[in-house]
Design a protein around this motif. Sequence first.
Motif, short mmCIF file in Angstrom:
data_model
loop_
_atom_site.label_atom_id
_atom_site.label_comp_id
_atom_site.label_asym_id
_atom_site.label_seq_id
_atom_site.Cartn_x
_atom_site.Cartn_y
_atom_site.Cartn_z
N PHE A 149 0.81 -1.21 0.00
CA PHE A 149 0.00 0.00 0.00
C PHE A 149 0.85 1.27 0.00
O PHE A 149 0.36 2.34 -0.31
N ALA A 150 2.14 1.13 0.32
CA ALA A 150 3.05 2.27 0.26
C ALA A 150 3.20 2.80 -1.17
O ALA A 150 3.53 3.97 -1.36
N ILE A 151 2.93 1.96 -2.17
CA ILE A 151 3.06 2.40 -3.56
C ILE A 151 1.72 2.34 -4.31
O ILE A 151 1.67 2.51 -5.52
N ASP A 152 0.64 2.12 -3.60
CA ASP A 152 -0.69 2.04 -4.20
C ASP A 152 -1.00 3.31 -5.00
O ASP A 152 -0.80 4.43 -4.52
N GLY A 153 -1.45 3.12 -6.23
CA GLY A 153 -1.85 4.24 -7.08
C GLY A 153 -0.72 4.88 -7.86
O GLY A 153 -0.97 5.73 -8.72
N ARG A 154 0.52 4.50 -7.58
CA ARG A 154 1.65 5.09 -8.31
C ARG A 154 1.67 4.62 -9.75
O ARG A 154 1.21 3.54 -10.08
N HIS A 155 2.22 5.47 -10.61
CA HIS A 155 2.33 5.18 -12.03
C HIS A 155 3.77 4.78 -12.34
O HIS A 155 4.71 5.43 -11.87
N PHE A 156 3.94 3.71 -13.12
CA PHE A 156 5.25 3.22 -13.50
C PHE A 156 5.33 3.10 -15.01
O PHE A 156 4.33 2.79 -15.66
N GLU A 157 6.53 3.31 -15.56
CA GLU A 157 6.70 3.19 -17.00
C GLU A 157 6.68 1.74 -17.46
O GLU A 157 6.24 1.44 -18.57
N THR A 158 7.16 0.83 -16.60
CA THR A 158 7.19 -0.59 -16.96
C THR A 158 6.67 -1.44 -15.81
O THR A 158 6.64 -1.00 -14.66
N ILE A 159 6.33 -2.67 -16.13
CA ILE A 159 5.88 -3.61 -15.11
C ILE A 159 7.04 -3.94 -14.18
O ILE A 159 6.86 -4.08 -12.98
N GLU A 160 8.23 -4.05 -14.74
CA GLU A 160 9.41 -4.37 -13.93
C GLU A 160 9.68 -3.27 -12.90
O GLU A 160 10.06 -3.56 -11.76
N GLU A 161 9.48 -2.01 -13.26
CA GLU A 161 9.64 -0.92 -12.29
C GLU A 161 8.65 -1.08 -11.14
O GLU A 161 8.99 -0.85 -9.98
N ALA A 162 7.44 -1.46 -11.46
CA ALA A 162 6.42 -1.68 -10.43
C ALA A 162 6.82 -2.84 -9.52
O ALA A 162 6.68 -2.76 -8.30
N ARG A 163 7.35 -3.92 -10.11
CA ARG A 163 7.78 -5.07 -9.31
C ARG A 163 8.93 -4.70 -8.38
O ARG A 163 8.93 -5.07 -7.20
N ARG A 164 9.89 -3.92 -8.89
CA ARG A 164 11.00 -3.49 -8.04
C ARG A 164 10.51 -2.62 -6.89
O ARG A 164 10.95 -2.76 -5.75
N ALA A 165 9.59 -1.71 -7.17
CA ALA A 165 9.05 -0.84 -6.12
C ALA A 165 8.29 -1.65 -5.08
O ALA A 165 8.37 -1.38 -3.87
N ALA A 166 7.55 -2.67 -5.52
CA ALA A 166 6.84 -3.54 -4.57
C ALA A 166 7.83 -4.30 -3.71
O ALA A 166 7.62 -4.47 -2.51
#
Length: 73
Positions: free
Chosen positions: A44-61
């Motif tokens: 939930f710390a990154i809920d709603g954030r926008h990422f350029e790639t799926i991999e960026e989202a996975r790293r942030a998670a």
Amino acid sequence: MQEKNLGRAKTVRPIIVEVGGEPQGIVVPENGGFRFVAVRLPAFAIDGRHFETIEEARRAASVALRADKGNGH
């Protein structure tokens, strides 16, 4: 009379984001990138954030999960 050629809304398919084999959230395509939707508390710390790639989202998670574990959760 109803129009027979009305365009149907495009189906947006969410993509599961896993860290260590556990789902943390999903990403949905949005504005040329991906919006993260959390499904686990640490993410939930990154809920709603926008990422350029799926991999960026996975790293942030992954970072969010490590931070949560570092706080004793």
